[in-house]
Scaffold this motif. Structure first.
Motif, mmCIF file in Angstrom:
data_model
loop_
_atom_site.group_PDB
_atom_site.id
_atom_site.type_symbol
_atom_site.label_atom_id
_atom_site.label_comp_id
_atom_site.label_asym_id
_atom_site.label_seq_id
_atom_site.Cartn_x
_atom_site.Cartn_y
_atom_site.Cartn_z
ATOM 1 N N ILE A 247 3.735 11.257 6.598
ATOM 2 C CA ILE A 247 3.694 10.663 7.808
ATOM 3 C C ILE A 247 2.921 9.495 8.336
ATOM 4 N N LEU A 248 1.623 9.785 7.683
ATOM 5 C CA LEU A 248 0.929 8.840 8.237
ATOM 6 C C LEU A 248 1.087 7.378 7.485
ATOM 7 N N GLN B 55 10.192 21.857 -2.917
ATOM 8 C CA GLN B 55 9.623 21.664 -1.434
ATOM 9 C C GLN B 55 8.378 20.696 -1.361
ATOM 10 N N ILE B 56 8.347 20.027 -0.435
ATOM 11 C CA ILE B 56 7.219 19.059 0.075
ATOM 12 C C ILE B 56 6.108 20.261 0.762
ATOM 13 N N SER B 57 5.252 20.124 0.466
ATOM 14 C CA SER B 57 3.895 20.867 1.243
ATOM 15 C C SER B 57 3.576 20.194 2.192
ATOM 16 N N ILE B 58 2.870 20.794 3.368
ATOM 17 C CA ILE B 58 2.405 20.265 4.616
ATOM 18 C C ILE B 58 1.457 19.257 4.136
ATOM 19 N N ASP B 59 0.610 19.298 3.104
ATOM 20 C CA ASP B 59 -0.263 18.349 2.660
ATOM 21 C C ASP B 59 0.506 16.824 2.337
ATOM 22 N N GLU B 60 1.581 17.287 1.374
ATOM 23 C CA GLU B 60 2.313 15.930 1.246
ATOM 24 C C GLU B 60 3.086 15.427 2.400
ATOM 25 N N VAL C 290 -0.480 14.583 13.696
ATOM 26 C CA VAL C 290 0.331 13.555 13.701
ATOM 27 C C VAL C 290 1.714 13.684 13.611
ATOM 28 N N SER C 291 2.229 14.952 13.590
ATOM 29 C CA SER C 291 3.575 15.214 13.839
ATOM 30 C C SER C 291 3.926 15.028 15.234
ATOM 31 N N GLN C 292 2.984 15.264 16.142
ATOM 32 C CA GLN C 292 3.317 14.986 17.468
ATOM 33 C C GLN C 292 2.990 13.410 18.066
ATOM 34 N N LEU C 293 2.089 12.992 17.299
ATOM 35 C CA LEU C 293 1.804 11.581 17.754
ATOM 36 C C LEU C 293 3.001 10.473 17.194
ATOM 37 N N TYR C 294 3.478 10.868 15.939
ATOM 38 C CA TYR C 294 4.357 9.989 15.430
ATOM 39 C C TYR C 294 5.763 10.862 14.803
ATOM 40 N N ARG D 22 0.660 -0.946 0.031
ATOM 41 C CA ARG D 22 -0.005 -0.111 -0.140
ATOM 42 C C ARG D 22 0.815 1.278 0.121
ATOM 43 N N PHE D 23 1.830 1.285 0.720
ATOM 44 C CA PHE D 23 2.804 2.474 0.932
ATOM 45 C C PHE D 23 3.568 2.752 -0.470
#
Length: 283
Positions: free
Chosen positions: A269-270, A259-264, A234-238, A203-204
């Motif tokens: 991260i997930l 540059q990678i956006s926050i969306d990306e 998610v930044s704090q959780l993982y 999947r990844f």
């Protein structure tokens, strides 16, 4: 067809000629045993794969799937085939079933993703996007949940991918090199070796392929305000997955001056968390 393995009450792996086939038949786990014959008229759905490497992956998926989810995916594909005028492969049915499982798990955790591709898909693939929207409504009706339209994007891309021409050979080689580099970054960050035969890895890498194609085409997107809250969560959780993404950002910057956006980042991260969480638990 002769039964090779009973996967659950409604799914079995059978031998037909030189092929191994998944069959869905209500109550087959009660009515039949390994070695017995199954007639075509007893089968509600067959899944014929062209790769033995995928058997373990999808046998696990089918054996743990709700039979109603299998029916739901079949209904979604039937609708898509009619609207888009194409013939779906059995592999598509199984990848969508896999996608549904991941979607429901995210919904349970209230992890909704703001897709960076929603406007592009709406613009360039409007019919596919409407199929994705209809699929969401069908999922909502069966599961009793509500889903944002952004979730239709990834469903739409499954159908887009069916019709897209293959990437040029040289681009494909470059894509595979980048994929290998990113996997290497993740493995070094977590000090693990990812299981390339696992459901989560497959999947990844599917997600990474879309990401890499956008990188190579210079189509990375700017972040939206709606994603910022989930990104911070998610930044704090993982934190380990977040750290890996920062290393990937440096790699992309050095190779493509992008540059990678926050969306990306949120997407990555997930997905990195999912592909590494079981390995972390085993350490």
């Amino acid at each position: 067809m002769r039964i090779k393995q009973i996967l659950n009450n409604n799914v079995a792996l059978v031998k037909r000629g030189g092929h191994e086939i998944f069959v869905v038949s209500k109550g087959i786990g009660f009515k039949k045993q390994k070695g017995q014959l199954v007639r075509d008229e007893e089968v509600e759905k067959m899944y014929i794969l062209d790769s033995f490497d995928m058997l373990d992956h999808f046998s696990y998926l089918l054996s743990h799937s709700d039979p109603n989810d299998i029916i739901l995916i079949n209904n979604i594909i039937s609708y898509a085939e009619k609207e888009l005028q194409f013939q779906a492969s059995d592999y598509l049915s199984l990848t969508l079933l896999d996608h549904l499982e991941f979607l429901i798990k995210r919904v349970e955790k209230k992890q909704y993703i703001k897709s960076p591709l929603i406007w592009d898909v709406k613009r360039f693939y409007p019919k596919h996007f409407q199929v994705g929207i209809r699929a969401l409504r069908m999922i909502e009706e069966q599961k009793g949940i509500q889903l944002p339209d952004d979730e239709a994007v990834s469903i739409s891309l499954h159908f887009v991918n069916m019709e897209e021409s293959k990437i040029a050979k040289q681009d494909k080689v470059s894509e595979m090199q980048i994929l290998g580099d990113i996997i290497s970054i993740i493995e070094k960050n977590f000090h693990v070796k990812l299981d390339e035969n696992s459901t989560n890895f497959l999947r990844f890498t599917n997600h990474l392929q879309y990401f890499i194609q956008r990188v190579m085409k210079g189509e990375l997107h700017n972040e939206g305000k709606d994603t910022l809250g989930l990104y911070q969560q998610v930044s704090q959780l993982y934190p380990a997955a977040f750290k890996a993404v920062q290393k990937i950002k440096v790699y992309i910057q050095s190779q493509f001056d992008s540059q990678i956006s926050i969306d990306e980042e949120t997407y990555l991260i997930l997905h990195i968390r999912r592909v590494t969480e079981r390995l972390e638990e085993e350490k």
